[in-house]
Design a protein around this motif. Structure first.
Motif, PDB file in Angstrom:
ATOM      1  N   ILE A  20       4.310  48.227  25.391  1.00  0.00           N
ATOM      2  CA  ILE A  20       3.776  49.644  26.225  1.00  0.00           C
ATOM      3  C   ILE A  20       4.618  48.879  27.044  1.00  0.00           C
ATOM      4  O   ILE A  20       4.536  49.579  27.990  1.00  0.00           O
ATOM      5  CB  ILE A  20       2.329  49.011  26.689  1.00  0.00           C
ATOM      6  CG1 ILE A  20       1.601  49.731  25.586  1.00  0.00           C
ATOM      7  CG2 ILE A  20       1.763  49.808  27.478  1.00  0.00           C
ATOM      8  CD1 ILE A  20      -0.192  49.398  25.150  1.00  0.00           C
ATOM      9  N   TYR A  21       4.014  47.573  27.232  1.00  0.00           N
ATOM     10  CA  TYR A  21       5.217  46.853  29.325  1.00  0.00           C
ATOM     11  C   TYR A  21       6.695  47.511  29.424  1.00  0.00           C
ATOM     12  O   TYR A  21       6.998  47.832  29.847  1.00  0.00           O
ATOM     13  CB  TYR A  21       5.191  45.559  28.912  1.00  0.00           C
ATOM     14  CG  TYR A  21       5.750  44.785  30.216  1.00  0.00           C
ATOM     15  CD1 TYR A  21       4.821  44.562  31.177  1.00  0.00           C
ATOM     16  CD2 TYR A  21       6.506  44.151  30.052  1.00  0.00           C
ATOM     17  CE1 TYR A  21       5.432  44.362  32.481  1.00  0.00           C
ATOM     18  CE2 TYR A  21       7.434  43.222  30.980  1.00  0.00           C
ATOM     19  CZ  TYR A  21       7.266  43.708  32.146  1.00  0.00           C
ATOM     20  OH  TYR A  21       7.531  43.040  33.236  1.00  0.00           O
ATOM     21  N   PHE A  22       7.497  46.681  28.028  1.00  0.00           N
ATOM     22  CA  PHE A  22       8.608  47.020  27.744  1.00  0.00           C
ATOM     23  C   PHE A  22       8.958  48.315  27.799  1.00  0.00           C
ATOM     24  O   PHE A  22       9.876  49.073  28.354  1.00  0.00           O
ATOM     25  CB  PHE A  22       9.291  46.698  26.083  1.00  0.00           C
ATOM     26  CG  PHE A  22      10.642  46.892  26.017  1.00  0.00           C
ATOM     27  CD1 PHE A  22      11.333  46.368  26.657  1.00  0.00           C
ATOM     28  CD2 PHE A  22      10.857  47.450  25.968  1.00  0.00           C
ATOM     29  CE1 PHE A  22      13.272  46.710  26.126  1.00  0.00           C
ATOM     30  CE2 PHE A  22      12.619  48.371  24.750  1.00  0.00           C
ATOM     31  CZ  PHE A  22      13.406  47.547  25.174  1.00  0.00           C
ATOM     32  N   VAL A  23       8.027  49.322  27.516  1.00  0.00           N
ATOM     33  CA  VAL A  23       8.099  50.916  27.064  1.00  0.00           C
ATOM     34  C   VAL A  23       8.003  51.794  28.623  1.00  0.00           C
ATOM     35  O   VAL A  23       9.075  52.185  29.377  1.00  0.00           O
ATOM     36  CB  VAL A  23       7.326  51.561  26.293  1.00  0.00           C
ATOM     37  CG1 VAL A  23       8.099  53.522  26.298  1.00  0.00           C
ATOM     38  CG2 VAL A  23       8.179  50.860  24.898  1.00  0.00           C
ATOM     39  N   PHE A  24       6.891  51.043  29.186  1.00  0.00           N
ATOM     40  CA  PHE A  24       6.516  51.840  29.959  1.00  0.00           C
ATOM     41  C   PHE A  24       7.103  51.237  31.565  1.00  0.00           C
ATOM     42  O   PHE A  24       6.579  51.976  32.811  1.00  0.00           O
ATOM     43  CB  PHE A  24       4.746  52.385  30.326  1.00  0.00           C
ATOM     44  CG  PHE A  24       4.635  52.853  28.918  1.00  0.00           C
ATOM     45  CD1 PHE A  24       4.887  54.457  29.114  1.00  0.00           C
ATOM     46  CD2 PHE A  24       4.100  52.913  28.577  1.00  0.00           C
ATOM     47  CE1 PHE A  24       4.469  55.400  28.517  1.00  0.00           C
ATOM     48  CE2 PHE A  24       3.804  53.976  27.193  1.00  0.00           C
ATOM     49  CZ  PHE A  24       3.904  55.021  27.191  1.00  0.00           C
ATOM     50  N   PHE A  25       7.625  50.570  30.991  1.00  0.00           N
ATOM     51  CA  PHE A  25       7.587  49.544  33.170  1.00  0.00           C
ATOM     52  C   PHE A  25       9.198  48.846  33.438  1.00  0.00           C
ATOM     53  O   PHE A  25      10.207  48.714  33.452  1.00  0.00           O
ATOM     54  CB  PHE A  25       7.112  48.168  33.531  1.00  0.00           C
ATOM     55  CG  PHE A  25       7.443  47.414  34.652  1.00  0.00           C
ATOM     56  CD1 PHE A  25       6.474  48.050  36.187  1.00  0.00           C
ATOM     57  CD2 PHE A  25       8.217  46.312  35.123  1.00  0.00           C
ATOM     58  CE1 PHE A  25       6.886  47.172  36.991  1.00  0.00           C
ATOM     59  CE2 PHE A  25       7.817  46.051  35.634  1.00  0.00           C
ATOM     60  CZ  PHE A  25       7.955  45.689  36.624  1.00  0.00           C
TER      61      PHE A  25
END
Length: 288
Positions: A20-25
């Motif tokens: 989630i951190y990689f995809v959205f930030f």
């Protein structure tokens, strides 16, 4: 072998958050850095290096935008800290209607920023707005809140404070309520009064809550856009233009790479101001 298996098993639990951190930030940040150095549309792009940054930094209204952004961030964060602290102290006392008052103060935080902006734009109308009508009834000639270049930015900042002070108050209440009663009792034995409680106990021991409010409100002020755009669109002239509104105007004009470069510059500005402030506040907290 079992230890290695246990570590691997533990990392599996971190994997969803990492994705989630990689995809959205992380991925959008990397893409923004790349596209800030291009001329791009939805279907094509051309690499041009740092030209977008040079063009954005030479924008005539940027100096005003930088100044307005800093003023806006300092005014809104400062007022939220002061009012939030005072309201937090008041609403931490044993009042019969404390729950109702807390709800009323927190309620504006739940409202849509766009709705608040539209409502206050109508209320601040120079001739038909309720604020100037009330002032007129008191024999006071109300100003053109959003049309006067001298006070337009402050007017929007006060609306921002009205909307955001509820969250600051809740954070302060949590910090104040966590202070052990032993401190108050010890100070009372020494002859302390309410002012001594506030100066010697509440302010020092609610420092973590205060630091949180300062950081969150200051970063929010630097990144503010929606309220400004709803109420003034950066006008009159450039008097309420913030960096975020300048970026949006470039995007509206179709300069997507230029607006992306502006976002990168805003990200660097927020980081350059917020991280040293965070470090300084933490050191002050430790010294206590």
């Amino acid at each position: 072998m079992n230890k290695l298996a246990n570590k691997t098993y533990t990392y599996y639990f971190l994997l969803p958050a990492g994705i989630i951190y990689f995809v959205f930030f992380l991925l959008p940040t990397i893409m923004s850095l790349f596209f800030s150095m291009t001329l791009w549309t939805l279907t094509d792009w051309k690499f041009i290096g740092l030209e977008n940054f040079k063009t954005f930094l030479s924008e005539p209204s940027l100096n005003i935008g930088f100044k307005n952004t800093l003023i806006y961030a300092v005014v809104t964060s400062g007022l939220k800290v002061i009012l939030g602290l005072l309201l937090g102290v008041y609403l931490s006392s044993k009042l019969k209607t404390v729950g109702f008052i807390r709800s009323m103060i927190f309620f504006p935080t739940l409202l849509s920023t766009i709705a608040v902006g539209i409502a206050f734009t109508m209320m601040m109308h120079p001739s038909q707005g309720i604020i100037n009508i009330v002032l007129s009834g008191l024999g006071i000639v109300g100003p053109d809140w959003l049309g006067d270049t001298d006070i337009a930015l402050l007017s929007v900042a006060l609306v921002d404070v009205w909307k955001g002070v509820g969250m600051a108050t809740v954070i302060f209440i949590a910090g104040i309520m966590s202070i052990p009663q032993d401190y108050y009792e010890a100070l009372k034995i020494d002859g302390g009064n309410a002012w001594h409680n506030f100066k010697s106990i509440i302010i020092p021991l609610s420092r973590p809550a205060m630091n949180t409010v300062i950081i969150l409100s200051f970063i929010g002020g630097l990144r503010s856009f929606d309220l400004i755009w709803t109420m003034t669109k950066g006008g009159p002239g450039f008097s309420t233009d913030l960096i975020a509104s300048i970026i949006y105007k470039q995007y509206q004009a179709g300069f997507f790479g230029l607006s992306t470069a502006g976002n990168v510059i805003l990200f660097i500005l927020v980081s350059a101001l917020a991280f040293p402030l965070y470090s300084y506040l933490n050191k002050k907290e430790v010294d206590l």
